[in-house]
Write a protein that holds these residues in place. Structure first.
Motif, PDB file in Angstrom:
ATOM      1  N   LYS A 104      -8.322   4.379  18.269  1.00  0.00           N
ATOM      2  CA  LYS A 104      -7.890   3.985  19.745  1.00  0.00           C
ATOM      3  C   LYS A 104      -7.533   5.322  20.192  1.00  0.00           C
ATOM      4  CE  LYS A 104      -5.045   0.425  22.005  1.00  0.00           C
ATOM      5  NZ  LYS A 104      -3.996  -0.649  21.911  1.00  0.00           N
ATOM      6  N   TYR A 161      -5.959   7.196  23.522  1.00  0.00           N
ATOM      7  CA  TYR A 161      -5.222   6.929  24.804  1.00  0.00           C
ATOM      8  C   TYR A 161      -5.364   7.956  25.856  1.00  0.00           C
ATOM      9  CZ  TYR A 161      -2.580   3.533  21.372  1.00  0.00           C
ATOM     10  OH  TYR A 161      -2.360   2.770  20.620  1.00  0.00           O
ATOM     11  N   ALA A 163      -7.507   2.972  25.846  1.00  0.00           N
ATOM     12  CA  ALA A 163      -6.535   2.392  26.401  1.00  0.00           C
ATOM     13  C   ALA A 163      -5.966   3.479  27.488  1.00  0.00           C
ATOM     14  CB  ALA A 163      -5.465   1.889  25.380  1.00  0.00           C
ATOM     15  N   HIS A 164      -5.467   2.819  28.545  1.00  0.00           N
ATOM     16  CA  HIS A 164      -4.918   3.778  29.517  1.00  0.00           C
ATOM     17  C   HIS A 164      -5.671   4.848  30.131  1.00  0.00           C
ATOM     18  CE1 HIS A 164      -1.256   1.385  28.288  1.00  0.00           C
ATOM     19  NE2 HIS A 164      -1.429   1.819  27.037  1.00  0.00           N
ATOM     20  N   GLU A 167      -8.198   1.402  30.089  1.00  0.00           N
ATOM     21  CA  GLU A 167      -9.186   0.567  29.116  1.00  0.00           C
ATOM     22  C   GLU A 167     -10.516   0.640  29.694  1.00  0.00           C
ATOM     23  OE1 GLU A 167      -9.295  -4.092  27.796  1.00  0.00           O
ATOM     24  OE2 GLU A 167      -7.380  -3.144  27.755  1.00  0.00           O
TER      25      GLU A 167
END
Length: 263
Positions: A192, A194, A259-260, A262
């Motif tokens: 994931k 970021y 994510a951030h 997405e």
């Protein structure tokens, strides 16, 4: 990315060899494997996310260069399992090693240094390798590796296979993000990411100004830097957008989410 280029298939789960990572001290091997990884970018998109607890709860946390955690824990967390450091950031680590050579309570942090073999190998003539040795001998809890010259060459070829561009002929410098993403794919089952923007993000005329580095409040605007670097032909520049186009394709094959923002 070159027009009408068909990427050459490369299984990044199997392309690593036992000789890719050269220990700075001792004879340790790079054996890290993680089921779930958080790859924390250095972009200011991470600010205000309050993602720190989620990041720290991940099996392994991967960071880049001299991105700090102190003062930013709420957004980026405080654990570090693996830090990938480019040669241009080595001396910043020397100046503030306590900030970077740490992991979590249960982590033995791994530091991977990448750069031209003329700078980061034991046979290099400059002072950089001595600085790397000093860092790693002072902080013995960390495991330190440099990328083998053959591995560096293969990173260049990977860029050509994926984009259709010879790195040298196109005056392209690979980013630490390029090395970090590939290493993460090698060692992580799920990733994931970021704070990394999609390849089309900087084409949005209504976007807000965002800092290139979350920890440099007077730094440059991220998209201005991306767009300038993407289009300049003279000199050597990062091709941020081209790399992200490749990452978007890899995400479909290697369990990568973003994510951030997405995407």
């Amino acid at each position: 990315m070159a027009q009408n280029h068909t990427p050459r298939p490369t299984n990044l789960k199997t392309w690593a060899t036992k000789d890719d990572y050269v220990p700075v001290l001792g004879e340790e091997r790079m054996t890290q494997h993680c089921q779930h990884c958080a790859l924390v970018s250095s972009s200011s998109h991470v600010l205000g996310t309050k993602a720190g607890e989620q990041i720290d709860a991940t099996d392994c946390v991967i960071r880049m260069n001299d991105a700090p955690t102190t003062g930013y824990e709420a957004d980026v967390g405080k654990r570090t399992t693996l830090r990938v450091v480019g040669h241009s950031s080595v001396y910043r680590l020397v100046r503030r090693p306590d900030e970077f050579m740490v992991g979590g309570i249960d982590d033995q942090p791994i530091i991977v240094f990448w750069g031209p073999p003329s700078k980061i190998t034991e046979d290099s003539q400059g002072t950089m390798y001595g600085s790397i040795q000093k860092i790693c001998s002072t902080y013995k809890r960390a495991l330190c590796f440099t990328l083998a010259p053959e591995k560096m060459y293969r990173f260049d070829k990977l860029f050509e296979w994926e984009t259709g561009r010879d790195r040298f002929k196109s005056n392209s410098w690979l980013t630490t993000g390029w090395f970090t993403m590939v290493i993460a794919i090698e060692i992580c089952d799920n990733i994931k990411v970021y704070g990394m923007v999609p390849p089309s993000y900087c084409g949005n005329q209504t976007r807000s100004k965002m800092l290139y580095h979350y920890y440099k409040p007077r730094g440059s605007d991220e998209c201005v830097k991306f767009l300038q670097s993407q289009n300049i032909q003279r000199g050597n520049y990062h091709r941020f957008i081209t790399e992200k186009q490749v990452f978007a394709r890899w995400a479909q094959h290697y369990n990568i989410t973003f994510a951030h923002p997405e995407w």
